[in-house]
Design a protein around this motif. Structure first.
Motif, PDB file in Angstrom:
ATOM      1  N   UNK A   1      82.809  16.111  67.849  1.00 29.42           N
ATOM      2  CA  UNK A   1      82.719  16.655  69.207  1.00 29.42           C
ATOM      3  C   UNK A   1      81.522  16.105  69.985  1.00 29.42           C
ATOM      4  N   UNK A   2      80.881  15.070  69.466  1.00 32.96           N
ATOM      5  CA  UNK A   2      79.771  14.386  70.147  1.00 32.96           C
ATOM      6  C   UNK A   2      78.547  15.268  70.354  1.00 32.96           C
ATOM      7  N   UNK A   3      78.369  16.261  69.508  1.00 35.16           N
ATOM      8  CA  UNK A   3      77.154  17.075  69.565  1.00 35.16           C
ATOM      9  C   UNK A   3      76.132  16.490  68.590  1.00 35.16           C
ATOM     10  N   UNK A   4      75.640  15.319  68.926  1.00 35.63           N
ATOM     11  CA  UNK A   4      74.791  14.588  67.997  1.00 35.63           C
ATOM     12  C   UNK A   4      73.430  15.249  67.808  1.00 35.63           C
ATOM     13  N   UNK A   5      72.949  15.950  68.815  1.00 31.00           N
ATOM     14  CA  UNK A   5      71.657  16.619  68.662  1.00 31.00           C
ATOM     15  C   UNK A   5      71.740  17.720  67.607  1.00 31.00           C
ATOM     16  N   UNK A   6      72.854  18.492  67.616  1.00 29.87           N
ATOM     17  CA  UNK A   6      73.044  19.514  66.591  1.00 29.87           C
ATOM     18  C   UNK A   6      73.248  18.870  65.230  1.00 29.87           C
ATOM     19  N   UNK A   7      73.994  17.764  65.192  1.00 34.26           N
ATOM     20  CA  UNK A   7      74.228  17.068  63.925  1.00 34.26           C
ATOM     21  C   UNK A   7      72.916  16.574  63.325  1.00 34.26           C
TER      22      UNK A   7
END
Length: 597
Positions: free
Chosen positions: A185-191
């Protein structure tokens, strides 16, 4: 993997009474009490957010808030959370015990789970402050509220749930599931946060599928801002981003931020993988074929980042015996293909690879490109040109012995190219002829008008045959623009006639036909501009009196409107033509900014 959950707000349970009208029976699960009157009222109140009615029902039976009021087993809190009734939920939670918030419906969903799906952070916050255990209670498909919010792409809910979800209580499989979902889902900061918090547990666990995160990242665009030009551009966009009412730059800034975060995530995952034994690293890369996935979509940043970790990636082949360079040729990814110039003499060995059908790398260049890559260029003729550019470029790096090498179908690379592109060549010929025929009408009309205007100058001539407005500056503009319009329209006609009479061989599509079309269209556009300029100059000459000074300006301004519309509507064709004629293959195919090692 299910990435959605369906929420249905159903009618209250109704059981017909044999001796009277249908009555609603609400069963209290804990105490076994039956209430035939308050259940439907509470259902309607929860759905509408009518706390006054609900408070009346609760005053008569305080346990009614904990009983099932739908066939799904939903309670009042479930209904209100699904209906996004924030104020109602806030008041109802105050009347519930802490353990009441953990009650699940018949599908295993808590009211907090419904609040997460609804996306209203305030509702979830009210429930969590009452019961801190809600974030670890799974739903019917075994997913935590955090993972469900990620799958539903609700960023605000994810940002709220992540700090309050105890990752240490989750096993490695659940952590990798959440990590994969955030990358999807392109939530790279959370990843990145998840990787930093639980990366060691994920990577070192023998039960987790570590390759899933890598395969997804291989298909995500990354930022490689190591050049000074890129850093300056990103800094400039960051400054403009602060200016309000510029949504275009805000989208660019968001895209740059995501690319940078994805790059940091790849580097973090790479560092975690480097802690594994060499045998496990090799097995992980070979099983996932992650490099080939990256080469397929042109993710050269991913390849260069991992080349330092695994230098032998250029030698690895997939099930079809393709290296990353073979995959790049098949999918027309020039950035990945350009890396072959950095491996020196090794490229001569790699180009000798054959697939199961006996095709060498030049055969692969002769095959028709996938539609997704073919359609990035407008027009069948320009698509044919790009295919020829690819074939010619691959020819430069292979040995001459491969030119005549035949595959299992007894075809040389050039024969395979002709066969694969037969229909495209035919479509390109038709496209060229239709375009030339359509465009030739306008320059013919302009040439006719420009020729007639030469002998009928505005204002006429005096007794000696000299034009009346000879010394007027607008007359000079009229003469020059009319002459240029005549010359450019004639040039355009000749170019389009040349296109119609061409042989249309395969090599003609490489440069000759696109160049003729470019010259024809440029001269056509120049003739239109000059004709409008001639028209405007005529009005300024004829209506030169002071009382009419606004009229020629208005007419001249309106005359430029069709030119603007023409340029806007055909901007894609202009870009494609400029790129194909003024931006040759030698610029597209060359060692780029990315370094393999």
């Amino acid at each position: 993997m299910h990435n959605q959950i369906e929420i249905k707000v159903e009618s209250p349970i109704s059981i017909a009474n044999a001796n009277s009208n249908a009555q609603h029976l609400i069963v209290h699960q804990r105490k076994g009490k039956v209430n035939t009157r308050l259940g439907p009222d509470l259902y309607r109140a929860s759905l509408r957010g009518d706390w006054k009615a609900a408070k009346t029902a609760l005053s008569q039976d305080k346990n009614i808030a904990c009983i099932e009021i739908t066939e799904r087993g939903d309670r009042a809190l479930h209904i209100a959370a699904a209906a996004k009734q924030t104020a109602f939920v806030h008041n109802l939670v105050e009347h519930l015990n802490t353990s009441d918030l953990e009650l699940q419906n018949r599908h295993g969903h808590t009211a907090f789970y419904f609040a997460v799906v609804s996306g209203v952070v305030e509702i979830a916050k009210v429930m969590y402050e009452k019961n801190k255990n809600l974030t670890t209670i799974r739903g019917s498909i075994g997913k935590t509220p955090l993972e469900m919010a990620i799958l539903l792409r609700n960023r605000k809910m994810v940002e709220y749930l992540y700090p309050i979800t105890p990752l240490e209580d989750l096993n490695a499989e659940e952590c990798i599931e959440i990590l994969v979902a955030t990358i999807h889902t392109d939530m790279f900061d959370i990843a990145l946060k998840i990787l930093n918090a639980a990366g060691a547990k994920i990577v070192t666990s023998p039960t987790t599928d570590k390759g899933r995160a890598l395969k997804i990242l291989a298909r995500k665009p990354l930022s490689h801002n190591h050049r000074i030009q890129e850093r300056i551009w990103e800094t400039l966009v960051s400054i403009i981003f602060t200016v309000p009412y510029i949504p275009y730059f805000k989208r660019i800034y968001s895209s740059l931020q995501m690319r940078r975060q994805a790059s940091r995530l790849v580097k973090g995952l790479r560092e975690q993988i480097m802690t594994l034994p060499d045998s496990d690293i090799i097995k992980l890369i070979q099983e996932t074929q992650v490099f080939h996935d990256a080469a397929k979509i042109g993710n050269v940043e991913f390849l260069t980042l991992f080349a330092h970790l695994y230098p032998d990636l250029i030698w690895k082949v997939d099930l079809n015996k393709y290296s990353i360079f073979h995959v790049a040729v098949i999918n027309r990814q020039e950035k990945v293909f350009n890396l072959i110039h950095q491996i020196g003499a090794f490229k001569d060995l790699i180009t000798l690879y054959k697939d199961k059908e006996g095709n060498n790398i030049l055969h692969l260049a002769g095959k028709l490109a996938p539609p997704s890559r073919l359609n990035i260029v407008s027009g069948a003729a320009l698509q044919m040109q790009r295919e020829l550019q690819w074939f010619k470029e691959v020819e430069k790096i292979v040995s001459h012995s491969l030119f005549d090498m035949k595959n299992n179908d007894d075809k040389t690379p050039r024969e395979l190219f002709s066969e694969e592109h037969k229909n495209l060549s035919k479509d390109g010929e038709e496209w060229m002829k239709k375009t030339a025929t359509s465009c030739m009408v306008v320059p013919t009309l302009i040439a006719t008008v420009a020729f007639a205007a030469t002998f009928t100058v505005p204002g006429g001539n005096n007794e000696t045959g000299t034009p009346v407005f000879l010394k007027n500056r607008w007359f000079t503009i009229f003469v020059i623009s009319d002459a240029v319009a005549m010359f450019s329209s004639t040039t355009s006609i000749m170019m389009f006639l040349s296109i119609l009479t061409s042989r249309y061989t395969e090599d003609d599509f490489l440069f000759s036909l696109p160049a003729k079309l470019m010259v024809g269209l440029v001269s056509l556009f120049a003739s239109i501009v000059c004709m409008v300029l001639t028209f405007s100059a005529t009005f300024f000459l004829v209506y030169n009196e002071e009382k009419h000074e606004q009229l020629p300006r208005l007419v001249a301004a309106l005359a430029w409107l069709p030119i603007t519309i023409y340029a806007v509507l055909n901007y894609r064709l202009w870009i494609a033509l400029i790129h194909s004629t003024c931006w040759p293959a030698m610029v597209m195919f060359q060692p780029g900014k990315h370094r393999l090692y």
